[in-house]
Each structure stands twice: as C-alpha cells, then as structure tokens.
Design a protein around this motif. Structure first.
Motif, PDB file in Angstrom:
ATOM      1  N   ALA A   1     -48.723  -1.114 -41.243  1.00  0.00           N
ATOM      2  CA  ALA A   1     -49.957  -1.482 -41.938  1.00  0.00           C
ATOM      3  C   ALA A   1     -51.181  -0.909 -41.217  1.00  0.00           C
ATOM      4  O   ALA A   1     -52.146  -0.481 -41.864  1.00  0.00           O
ATOM      5  N   CYS A   2     -51.133  -0.886 -39.882  1.00  0.00           N
ATOM      6  CA  CYS A   2     -52.239  -0.298 -39.116  1.00  0.00           C
ATOM      7  C   CYS A   2     -52.422   1.171 -39.486  1.00  0.00           C
ATOM      8  O   CYS A   2     -53.528   1.604 -39.799  1.00  0.00           O
ATOM      9  N   LEU A   3     -51.335   1.928 -39.441  1.00  0.00           N
ATOM     10  CA  LEU A   3     -51.427   3.350 -39.772  1.00  0.00           C
ATOM     11  C   LEU A   3     -51.920   3.561 -41.190  1.00  0.00           C
ATOM     12  O   LEU A   3     -52.736   4.453 -41.446  1.00  0.00           O
ATOM     13  N   ALA A   4     -51.462   2.731 -42.117  1.00  0.00           N
ATOM     14  CA  ALA A   4     -51.881   2.847 -43.514  1.00  0.00           C
ATOM     15  C   ALA A   4     -53.371   2.597 -43.680  1.00  0.00           C
ATOM     16  O   ALA A   4     -53.977   3.053 -44.655  1.00  0.00           O
ATOM     17  N   ASN A   5     -53.967   1.893 -42.707  1.00  0.00           N
ATOM     18  CA  ASN A   5     -55.387   1.568 -42.775  1.00  0.00           C
ATOM     19  C   ASN A   5     -56.221   2.313 -41.736  1.00  0.00           C
ATOM     20  O   ASN A   5     -57.348   1.919 -41.437  1.00  0.00           O
ATOM     21  N   GLY A   6     -55.665   3.377 -41.182  1.00  0.00           N
ATOM     22  CA  GLY A   6     -56.424   4.237 -40.277  1.00  0.00           C
ATOM     23  C   GLY A   6     -56.555   3.742 -38.847  1.00  0.00           C
ATOM     24  O   GLY A   6     -57.362   4.268 -38.086  1.00  0.00           O
ATOM     25  N   ILE A   7     -55.770   2.756 -38.460  1.00  0.00           N
ATOM     26  CA  ILE A   7     -55.824   2.236 -37.093  1.00  0.00           C
ATOM     27  C   ILE A   7     -54.676   2.852 -36.301  1.00  0.00           C
ATOM     28  O   ILE A   7     -53.514   2.706 -36.669  1.00  0.00           O
ATOM     29  N   ASN A   8     -55.017   3.552 -35.219  1.00  0.00           N
ATOM     30  CA  ASN A   8     -53.983   4.220 -34.423  1.00  0.00           C
ATOM     31  C   ASN A   8     -54.108   3.921 -32.922  1.00  0.00           C
ATOM     32  O   ASN A   8     -53.555   4.623 -32.101  1.00  0.00           O
ATOM     33  N   PHE A   9     -54.827   2.869 -32.572  1.00  0.00           N
ATOM     34  CA  PHE A   9     -55.031   2.502 -31.172  1.00  0.00           C
ATOM     35  C   PHE A   9     -54.417   1.131 -30.906  1.00  0.00           C
ATOM     36  O   PHE A   9     -54.704   0.168 -31.615  1.00  0.00           O
ATOM     37  N   ILE A  10     -53.558   1.039 -29.885  1.00  0.00           N
ATOM     38  CA  ILE A  10     -52.923  -0.216 -29.509  1.00  0.00           C
ATOM     39  C   ILE A  10     -53.273  -0.542 -28.065  1.00  0.00           C
ATOM     40  O   ILE A  10     -53.150   0.303 -27.181  1.00  0.00           O
ATOM     41  N   ASP A  11     -53.674  -1.783 -27.832  1.00  0.00           N
ATOM     42  CA  ASP A  11     -53.907  -2.294 -26.485  1.00  0.00           C
ATOM     43  C   ASP A  11     -52.715  -3.175 -26.121  1.00  0.00           C
ATOM     44  O   ASP A  11     -52.353  -4.076 -26.880  1.00  0.00           O
ATOM     45  N   THR A  12     -52.101  -2.912 -24.978  1.00  0.00           N
ATOM     46  CA  THR A  12     -50.960  -3.712 -24.542  1.00  0.00           C
ATOM     47  C   THR A  12     -50.988  -3.864 -23.022  1.00  0.00           C
ATOM     48  O   THR A  12     -51.866  -3.324 -22.356  1.00  0.00           O
ATOM     49  N   ALA A  13     -50.040  -4.611 -22.481  1.00  0.00           N
ATOM     50  CA  ALA A  13     -49.941  -4.811 -21.029  1.00  0.00           C
ATOM     51  C   ALA A  13     -48.556  -5.312 -20.688  1.00  0.00           C
ATOM     52  O   ALA A  13     -47.879  -5.925 -21.522  1.00  0.00           O
ATOM     53  N   ARG A  14     -48.140  -5.076 -19.467  1.00  0.00           N
ATOM     54  CA  ARG A  14     -46.848  -5.597 -19.009  1.00  0.00           C
ATOM     55  C   ARG A  14     -46.828  -7.120 -19.053  1.00  0.00           C
ATOM     56  O   ARG A  14     -45.785  -7.726 -19.250  1.00  0.00           O
ATOM     57  N   ALA A  15     -47.986  -7.730 -18.878  1.00  0.00           N
ATOM     58  CA  ALA A  15     -48.079  -9.191 -18.890  1.00  0.00           C
ATOM     59  C   ALA A  15     -47.857  -9.777 -20.287  1.00  0.00           C
ATOM     60  O   ALA A  15     -47.747 -10.995 -20.426  1.00  0.00           O
ATOM     61  N   TYR A  16     -47.769  -8.940 -21.300  1.00  0.00           N
ATOM     62  CA  TYR A  16     -47.576  -9.411 -22.679  1.00  0.00           C
ATOM     63  C   TYR A  16     -46.094  -9.525 -23.035  1.00  0.00           C
ATOM     64  O   TYR A  16     -45.699  -9.280 -24.170  1.00  0.00           O
ATOM     65  N   GLY A  17     -45.257  -9.875 -22.089  1.00  0.00           N
ATOM     66  CA  GLY A  17     -43.833 -10.059 -22.361  1.00  0.00           C
ATOM     67  C   GLY A  17     -43.177  -8.760 -22.797  1.00  0.00           C
ATOM     68  O   GLY A  17     -43.277  -7.743 -22.124  1.00  0.00           O
ATOM     69  N   SER A  18     -42.517  -8.785 -23.951  1.00  0.00           N
ATOM     70  CA  SER A  18     -41.781  -7.614 -24.438  1.00  0.00           C
ATOM     71  C   SER A  18     -42.615  -6.707 -25.346  1.00  0.00           C
ATOM     72  O   SER A  18     -42.084  -5.853 -26.046  1.00  0.00           O
ATOM     73  N   SER A  19     -43.920  -6.852 -25.316  1.00  0.00           N
ATOM     74  CA  SER A  19     -44.804  -6.071 -26.187  1.00  0.00           C
ATOM     75  C   SER A  19     -44.615  -4.563 -26.021  1.00  0.00           C
ATOM     76  O   SER A  19     -44.430  -3.840 -26.997  1.00  0.00           O
ATOM     77  N   GLU A  20     -44.642  -4.086 -24.782  1.00  0.00           N
ATOM     78  CA  GLU A  20     -44.476  -2.645 -24.547  1.00  0.00           C
ATOM     79  C   GLU A  20     -43.126  -2.159 -25.066  1.00  0.00           C
ATOM     80  O   GLU A  20     -43.032  -1.089 -25.666  1.00  0.00           O
ATOM     81  N   TRP A  21     -42.084  -2.945 -24.822  1.00  0.00           N
ATOM     82  CA  TRP A  21     -40.743  -2.579 -25.257  1.00  0.00           C
ATOM     83  C   TRP A  21     -40.681  -2.473 -26.778  1.00  0.00           C
ATOM     84  O   TRP A  21     -40.132  -1.510 -27.316  1.00  0.00           O
ATOM     85  N   LYS A  22     -41.254  -3.458 -27.477  1.00  0.00           N
ATOM     86  CA  LYS A  22     -41.215  -3.452 -28.940  1.00  0.00           C
ATOM     87  C   LYS A  22     -42.023  -2.296 -29.517  1.00  0.00           C
ATOM     88  O   LYS A  22     -41.616  -1.680 -30.504  1.00  0.00           O
ATOM     89  N   ILE A  23     -43.147  -1.994 -28.921  1.00  0.00           N
ATOM     90  CA  ILE A  23     -43.934  -0.834 -29.383  1.00  0.00           C
ATOM     91  C   ILE A  23     -43.116   0.439 -29.179  1.00  0.00           C
ATOM     92  O   ILE A  23     -43.022   1.274 -30.062  1.00  0.00           O
ATOM     93  N   GLY A  24     -42.505   0.578 -28.011  1.00  0.00           N
ATOM     94  CA  GLY A  24     -41.711   1.762 -27.707  1.00  0.00           C
ATOM     95  C   GLY A  24     -40.489   1.913 -28.588  1.00  0.00           C
ATOM     96  O   GLY A  24     -40.004   3.023 -28.792  1.00  0.00           O
ATOM     97  N   HIS A  25     -39.985   0.821 -29.123  1.00  0.00           N
ATOM     98  CA  HIS A  25     -38.804   0.876 -29.985  1.00  0.00           C
ATOM     99  C   HIS A  25     -39.153   0.940 -31.471  1.00  0.00           C
ATOM    100  O   HIS A  25     -38.272   0.841 -32.320  1.00  0.00           O
ATOM    101  N   CYS A  26     -40.403   1.122 -31.769  1.00  0.00           N
ATOM    102  CA  CYS A  26     -40.821   1.387 -33.144  1.00  0.00           C
ATOM    103  C   CYS A  26     -40.653   2.890 -33.362  1.00  0.00           C
ATOM    104  O   CYS A  26     -41.147   3.699 -32.572  1.00  0.00           O
ATOM    105  N   SER A  27     -39.956   3.275 -34.402  1.00  0.00           N
ATOM    106  CA  SER A  27     -39.596   4.691 -34.584  1.00  0.00           C
ATOM    107  C   SER A  27     -40.796   5.609 -34.765  1.00  0.00           C
ATOM    108  O   SER A  27     -40.677   6.814 -34.602  1.00  0.00           O
TER     109      SER A  27
END
Length: 71
Positions: A34-60
C-alpha cells in the motif's frame, strides 16, 4: 531512487505496541504494498523493534524501499 518526503515507521511490524499485537509477515507485506501504491518508499526501523528488520527483509519487494535503521 530518491526517498519519499513521507515515510513509515515500522515498530508495529516487529513488536507489540500501543496495545496492539505485532503484525504478521502477510500484514507487513500488505502495508508495504500500500505504501508503494501511494508513493511512499521510505521506512524507518531499528533493531530494538523486535523482528521488524527481519520482516522488512523478507518482503519480496523490499529492494524498492529506502530503509533507515538504527542500532
């Protein structure tokens, strides 16, 4: 690729936050799509956000984003 002026925070991708459960991989993929469909291509994340980095990295299609992460 230039980062969008508006980005998305990803704390809820990887951990419970604000009384809500962490998102599943499918939910993360849907949000990022949905972000890409609406022109948003910037994500803020951190190691302190649990599995956030992992889930972003596993998005195809994560390669389509500019990602800022913190230690």
């Amino acid at each position: 690729m230039k980062p969008s002026r508006i980005g998305i925070g990803s704390v809820m991708f990887g951990q419970d936050y604000g009384g809500k459960k962490a998102m599943t991989q499918k939910e993360v993929n849907n949000v990022l799509d949905a972000c890409l469909a609406n022109g948003i291509n910037f994500i803020d994340t951190a190691r302190a956000y649990g599995s956030s980095e992992w889930k972003i990295g596993h998005c195809s299609f994560s390669y389509k984003f500019k990602i800022a992460t913190k230690l």
